[in-house]
Structure formats: structure tokens, C-alpha cells
Scaffold this motif. Structure first.
Motif, PDB file in Angstrom:
ATOM      1  N   ARG A   1       0.821  -1.218   0.000  1.00  0.00           N
ATOM      2  CA  ARG A   1       0.000   0.000   0.000  1.00  0.00           C
ATOM      3  C   ARG A   1       0.851   1.262   0.000  1.00  0.00           C
ATOM      4  NH1 ARG A   1      -3.200  -3.924   1.200  1.00  0.00           N
ATOM      5  NH2 ARG A   1      -5.467  -3.723   1.153  1.00  0.00           N
TER       6      ARG A   1
ATOM      7  N   PHE B   1      -6.506  -6.002  -5.357  1.00  0.00           N
ATOM      8  CA  PHE B   1      -6.790  -6.349  -3.965  1.00  0.00           C
ATOM      9  C   PHE B   1      -6.983  -7.857  -3.804  1.00  0.00           C
ATOM     10  CE2 PHE B   1      -7.859  -1.921  -4.205  1.00  0.00           C
ATOM     11  CZ  PHE B   1      -7.553  -1.401  -2.940  1.00  0.00           C
TER      12      PHE B   1
ATOM     13  N   HIS C   1     -13.894  -5.679  -3.796  1.00  0.00           N
ATOM     14  CA  HIS C   1     -13.589  -4.379  -3.212  1.00  0.00           C
ATOM     15  C   HIS C   1     -13.170  -3.352  -4.256  1.00  0.00           C
ATOM     16  CE1 HIS C   1     -12.630  -6.434   0.914  1.00  0.00           C
ATOM     17  NE2 HIS C   1     -13.926  -6.366   0.650  1.00  0.00           N
ATOM     18  N   GLN C   2     -13.000  -3.789  -5.531  1.00  0.00           N
ATOM     19  CA  GLN C   2     -12.576  -2.826  -6.537  1.00  0.00           C
ATOM     20  C   GLN C   2     -13.351  -2.889  -7.848  1.00  0.00           C
ATOM     21  OE1 GLN C   2      -8.517  -5.162  -6.953  1.00  0.00           O
ATOM     22  NE2 GLN C   2      -8.520  -3.488  -8.397  1.00  0.00           N
TER      23      GLN C   2
ATOM     24  N   ASP D   1     -16.581  -2.303 -16.481  1.00  0.00           N
ATOM     25  CA  ASP D   1     -15.659  -2.129 -15.359  1.00  0.00           C
ATOM     26  C   ASP D   1     -14.252  -1.817 -15.851  1.00  0.00           C
ATOM     27  OD1 ASP D   1     -15.854  -2.718 -12.215  1.00  0.00           O
ATOM     28  OD2 ASP D   1     -13.829  -3.147 -12.945  1.00  0.00           O
TER      29      ASP D   1
ATOM     30  N   GLY E   1     -11.923   2.589 -15.521  1.00  0.00           N
ATOM     31  CA  GLY E   1     -10.630   3.129 -15.134  1.00  0.00           C
ATOM     32  C   GLY E   1     -10.046   4.109 -16.137  1.00  0.00           C
TER      33      GLY E   1
ATOM     34  N   ALA F   1      -9.875  -7.347 -12.782  1.00  0.00           N
ATOM     35  CA  ALA F   1      -9.115  -6.301 -12.094  1.00  0.00           C
ATOM     36  C   ALA F   1      -7.762  -6.083 -12.773  1.00  0.00           C
ATOM     37  CB  ALA F   1      -8.928  -6.669 -10.626  1.00  0.00           C
TER      38      ALA F   1
END
Length: 225
Positions: free
Chosen positions: A50, A73, A78-79, A88, A92, A136
Motif C-alpha cells: 500500500r 486487492f 472491493h474494486q 468495469d 478506469g 481487475a
């Protein structure tokens, strides 16, 4: 000398309570290589990741990473924020204000890189855990990220999906020149990386050839049992 994708010098991080999470850590990941970050629970692995991603600010020390940076993650729920796979991945790219045709091309190319091109219209809720993690990762590819940081991305996956995901990231690193740092405690995943770091209680205690570190940890586990 190989160009460096991630460089950390004398990094320290203390929680507001004063507890030291990272203690004078220094490391480098060569550009275009896949390295792993090992350690027991509470050793500081996720905290260090992080810090590299800019999600936490160091107490002292220096961090240099190539940009853009993609972060994956442990739990993809969570993302992932949009209802479908393609939406999705495109989400970004909103800040870049790209022409629609460029966005479509980037999304298709990124999904092809993680073997999900046929699922572009698939609802996120209908995906497996491994597919969600690859969405992701596709988001980071669409953003043309130089650095990919992955925080125990196989923790919630079944054994077959675990190895499929780590093999996919290895392939992306080697074919696209991405620099990746992957947090894990699974020793079988070390078979896919170029090198590894070992954290213990916030300090870097070993680094180098992954099979040597794998053998060291296996001997430690054997002694503990």
C-alpha cells in the motif's frame, strides 16, 4: 545495469499509535520482472504494498515507482464497481477522456490479454473469483500500467484457479514488460517469479532466488512442526 521499476530506500512506516509496521526497508525490482513478497501474517507485506501504491504515506524514506501503477486487492469485490466486465475495465479510463473508439480498443485488447474477451458483456456477479481477479488485472492493462501490485490475489481462489492466475500474471510480465510485485504466503507460487523478498516483523530479512527462499521457508515450517 537493468532499469529499475520499483525502488525503495530506508523506508519506515509507523501507525498513528506509534507502532512500527515497516522498519528501514530497502529493495529494488528490475523493470519487466515478476517478484514476490513473502512473510507471515503481520510481517508488513500488505502495508508495504500500500505504501508503494500511494495508498499510505511513509513516515520516512524514499519510494520511486514507474507510473501508472495498478493495484489488485485480495478480494476483487472491493474494486470492481460496474455491472459488466467491459464497463468495469472501461471505468478506469474515464479520467483520461479518451475518444470512445480508443476506449473500446483498449478494453478489448486488455480483456484479450487475460483471456476474457468473450465475457465483455457478462455481469460481474456471474463471474468466478478467478475471473474477477483477471478483470481487475485487465483494468490495469487498459490503463497501460507500468507497475502491477497484487495483494494476495489468490487467497480466495481454489487451487486450480490460484495457479492459473499466477501463470497468467507471469505471462503478462514477460510479454508486455510490466513490472509486478505479488504478495503471497503460498510457496508453490514461487515457481513462477524471477525473485522474492522475505519480510519479518517489518524488516527485509532476505531476498533473491525464489527456489532458495522456498527451500528456506520449507525448512522453517518443517522445524516448527
Amino acid at each position: 545495469m537493468a532499469e529499475v521499476g520499483i525502488a525503495v530506500r530506508d523506508l519506515q512506516f509507523n501507525w498513528p499509535s506509534g507502532a512500527k509496521a515497516i522498519k528501514s526497508c530497502s529493495l529494488e525490482v528490475p523493470r519487466g520482472e515478476f517478484w514476490m513478497l513473502l512473510g507471515t501474517n503481520g510481517s508488513g507485506k500488505s502495508t508495504l504494498l500500500r505504501l508503494l501504491a500511494g495508498l499510505l504515506a511513509p513516515t520516512s524514506g524514499e519510494i520511486r515507482v514507474l507510473h501508472p501503477v495498478g493495484f489488485v486487492f485480495q478480494n476483487p469485490d472491493h474494486q470492481l464497481v460496474m455491472p459488466t466486465v467491459g464497463a468495469d475495465v472501461a471505468f478506469g479510463l474515464v479520467e483520461e477522456k479518451l475518444p470512445p473508439a480508443t476506449v473500446r480498443a483498449r478494453v478489448e485488447e486488455a480483456l484479450g490479454a487475460v483471456n476474457l474477451q468473450s465475457l465483455q458483456r457478462r455481469p460481474i456477479y456471474a463471474l468466478s473469483g478467478g475471473q474477477k481477479q483477471r478483470v481487475a488485472i485487465a483494468g490495469a492493462i487498459a490503463r497501460q500500467c507500468e507497475i502491477l501490485l497484487l495483494d494476495e490475489p489468490t487467497a480466495l481462489l481454489d487451487p486450480d484457479s490460484q495457479l492459473d492466475l499466477v501463470a497468467s500474471v507471469h505471462r503478462l510480465v514477460k510479454t508486455r514488460g510490466i513490472t509486478a510485485l505479488w504478495v503471497t504466503h503460498r510457496l508453490d507460487e514461487l515457481n513462477y517469479c524471477d525473485g522474492a523478498f522475505l519480510l519479518d516483523n517489518g524488516s527485509l530479512v532476505d531476498r533473491g532466488e525464489p527456489l532458495r527462499l522456498k527451500q528456506r521457508l520449507m525448512e522453517v515450517d518443517k522445524a516448527a512442526s
